[in-house]
Design an enzyme around this catalytic site. Structure first.
Site, PDB file in Angstrom:
ATOM      1  N   SER A 186     -14.950  84.368  25.202  1.00  0.00           N
ATOM      2  CA  SER A 186     -16.202  84.886  24.622  1.00  0.00           C
ATOM      3  C   SER A 186     -16.744  86.122  25.325  1.00  0.00           C
ATOM      4  CB  SER A 186     -17.228  83.764  24.590  1.00  0.00           C
ATOM      5  OG  SER A 186     -16.671  82.701  23.856  1.00  0.00           O
ATOM      6  N   ASP A 239     -16.506  82.892  20.621  1.00  0.00           N
ATOM      7  CA  ASP A 239     -17.288  81.669  20.346  1.00  0.00           C
ATOM      8  C   ASP A 239     -18.110  81.777  19.066  1.00  0.00           C
ATOM      9  OD1 ASP A 239     -18.977  83.514  21.554  1.00  0.00           O
ATOM     10  OD2 ASP A 239     -19.774  82.170  23.075  1.00  0.00           O
ATOM     11  N   ARG A 250     -15.102  95.003  27.851  1.00  0.00           N
ATOM     12  CA  ARG A 250     -15.826  94.977  29.128  1.00  0.00           C
ATOM     13  C   ARG A 250     -16.298  93.570  29.384  1.00  0.00           C
ATOM     14  NH1 ARG A 250     -18.769  96.399  25.177  1.00  0.00           N
ATOM     15  NH2 ARG A 250     -17.649  98.348  25.025  1.00  0.00           N
TER      16      ARG A 250
HETATM   17  C1  BGC Z   1     -20.229  88.135  24.870  1.00  0.00           C
HETATM   18  C2  BGC Z   1     -19.873  87.629  23.494  1.00  0.00           C
HETATM   19  C3  BGC Z   1     -20.261  86.179  23.360  1.00  0.00           C
HETATM   20  C4  BGC Z   1     -21.696  85.952  23.769  1.00  0.00           C
HETATM   21  C5  BGC Z   1     -22.082  84.494  23.707  1.00  0.00           C
HETATM   22  C6  BGC Z   1     -21.680  87.828  25.194  1.00  0.00           C
HETATM   23  O1  BGC Z   1     -21.971  88.206  26.495  1.00  0.00           O
HETATM   24  O2  BGC Z   1     -20.006  89.519  24.982  1.00  0.00           O
HETATM   25  O3  BGC Z   1     -18.495  87.796  23.248  1.00  0.00           O
HETATM   26  O4  BGC Z   1     -20.068  85.788  22.019  1.00  0.00           O
HETATM   27  O5  BGC Z   1     -21.908  86.425  25.076  1.00  0.00           O
HETATM   28  O6  BGC Z   1     -21.260  83.708  24.503  1.00  0.00           O
END
Ligand code: BGC
Length: 508
Positions: free
Chosen positions: A175, A228, A190
């Site tokens: 995620s 996610d 990133r």
């Molecule tokens: C991430 C996402 C993720 C979200 C919730 C963010 O910091 O970049 O990819 O879906 O957090 O987990």
């Protein structure tokens, strides 16, 4: 610390929450009568800094719609709008057994999900492993090694002998923002959520995990990299076909929805059918990285500056669970250091000075304090921080927590409203997951109130009536969602549609 533990406290009056409109949803504003002038002045300043009125919410939402569009263009914008190669909704009749790995911000979870023959039903076995704090800023090899160990342990416990040469396919819920030219690869754009591990950004994570697995002879290969939010969208749509958006409000925040390929200019070169669906992982945490619309406070600016990735995730840093306690802490330290205001006067606040000592659950506990005299908040401050509080200080503390929590909920609603506006998704359901959504007091009601203001819904006729957009607790996206995505991908390969699949042979 439940109120039940302290039987003597039952003699103290508890306070009923009253529901007010606009920024004052669930607040103790009325309890400020006895607060001295200097503190009252500070409370007013905090209110000015942290409240967001309807007009501003609408402006933010309109800008958000434009930024979502921009992210889909060839030039791109701040919001990545990553195509995920999840190209259909489940119909509830998916079957099979799948392995899923969820690398969240706090935990690592391995599960085996069996999608049963009964519509929309599944069985799940799972093991949770703590994500050691030092791994988040450690070495890349240590991370993959740790994950491979967890997977190996899971197989040892839950699997008998496998036939030689068998490789178990894995849906990997990773995620973080990743570029995916294929569903079975993901190049980390990133790190977010405080992670800072060298040598991963700009690389495909699949070979890194697979080589750690190989080194330990763990018979697993990665068949899908999943966000996610995409998992949440698909898992929620599995049991409720009116779900059109999947959201996470947890350590980080983000959303996914289904776009038509014809509306994704950056994929035009692939000549996919215009009406073909494609789940987009928005990565909306990056909204307003250029700071043109969000009303940032000096505290938001410090959070950004001191984070491992300054300039990134501007929206997320005002909303997500990782930052809520830190915003609060910065406010408290600032007030104490301002000698014109007498707060925690003459006390040693060294524990409060440590960055990130307070997490969102601390703020939740303050907002949840049911006692008129805010006894639980006083106990929290003395137990956790060694700070004694006066009644007026407690009123300021409670109001600060309310303002931070309310701002997070109202800004979150702007993202949801923006997708609904862009896609004309009214009515629809939104599947949401994450610690802030599930545990933070009043987050849901405050978000719903903000949606009503942004989208100009008329006043409800009765409390039971559904809102045109309802944000509801989602199914387990990283487990069930990952299994469904694996099943859908397999079905697609079997039907001869291998668009966006690097290793279709692995799905046979
Ligand atoms: C991430 C996402 C993720 C979200 C919730 C963010 O910091 O970049 O990819 O879906 O957090 O987990």
């Amino acid at each position: 610390m439940g109120s039940g533990q302290r039987s003597s406290a039952s003699a103290i009056a508890t306070r009923q929450h009253t529901y007010h409109h606009h920024n004052h949803c669930f607040s103790r504003e009325g309890s400020l009568a006895d607060v001295p002038k200097d503190l009252l002045g500070e409370i007013k300043k905090l209110e000015q800094h942290l409240s967001i009125d309807t007009k501003k919410l609408k402006e933010i939402t309109n800008h958000f719609v434009a930024e979502l569009e921009k992210g889909l263009t060839v030039e791109g914008g701040s919001i990545p709008m990553n195509p995920t190669w999840v190209m259909e909704y489940p119909d509830g009749y998916e079957t099979g057994t799948y392995l899923a790995l969820d690398m969240g911000g706090t935990n690592l979870r391995v599960c085996e999900i069996t999608l049963t023959d009964t519509k929309s039903e599944f069985d799940i076995i799972q093991s949770k492993y703590r994500m050691p704090e030092e791994l988040k800023t450690g070495e890349s090899e240590e991370l993959w090694d740790y994950i491979a160990d967890c997977l190996q342990q899971f197989l040892d416990t839950h699997h008998g002998d496998l036939a030689p040469g068998t490789m178990i396919p894995l849906g990997f819920t990773f995620s973080y923002p990743a570029t995916q030219n294929y569903i079975d690869e993901g190049t980390l754009q990133r790190w977010t959520k405080g992670f800072d591990i060298d040598g991963v950004e700009g690389h495909n994570i699949v070979p890194m995990l697979e080589s750690a697995l190989k080194a330990k002879d763990v018979p697993i290969r990665v068949s899908a990299v999943i966000n996610d939010t995409t998992g949440t969208l698909i898992a929620s749509a599995y049991t409720d076909p009116t779900v059109k958006i999947g959201c996470i409000f947890g350590t980080g925040c983000n959303a996914a929805y289904m776009e038509n390929c014809g509306s994704i200019p950056k994929l035009a070169h692939l000549n996919l059918p215009a009406d073909c669906p494609m789940a987009i992982n928005c990565e909306w945490g990056a909204f307003d990285n250029e700071h043109v619309i969000l009303p940032r406070t000096p505290y938001d600016i410090i959070i950004d500056k001191d984070s491992p990735r300054p300039g990134q995730q501007a929206f997320e840093k005002m909303i997500a669970g990782l930052y809520l306690g830190e915003i609060f802490r910065l406010i408290m330290v600032d007030l104490h250091d301002n000698k014109d205001i007498h707060i925690f006067e003459g006390q040693d606040i060294k524990k409060l000075r440590k960055a990130y000592t307070l997490d969102a659950s601390f703020l939740s506990a303050i907002e949840d304090d049911p006692f008129e005299n805010l006894q639980e908040t006083a106990d929290l401050f003395s137990d956790k921080l060694g700070i004694a509080t006066t009644r007026p200080e407690l009123e300021l503390i409670r109001r600060a927590a309310e303002l931070i929590g309310t701002r997070a909920a109202r800004l979150s609603a702007c993202g949801v409203a923006a997708i609904c506006k862009k896609k004309n998704f009214q009515p629809c359901h939104v599947g949401a997951d994450g610690s802030v959504f599930n545990k933070y007091p009043h987050f849901k009601a405050r978000g719903a109130q903000a949606l009503r203001e942004i989208l100009d819904w008329p006043v409800k006729k009765n409390a039971k009536e559904e809102d045109p957009v309802e944000i509801l607790a989602a199914e387990d996206g990283s487990g069930v969602g990952a299994a469904l995505i694996a099943a859908l991908t397999l079905k697609r390969v079997q039907a001869g549609n291998v668009a966006g699949i690097l290793h279709p042979e692995n799905f046979k």
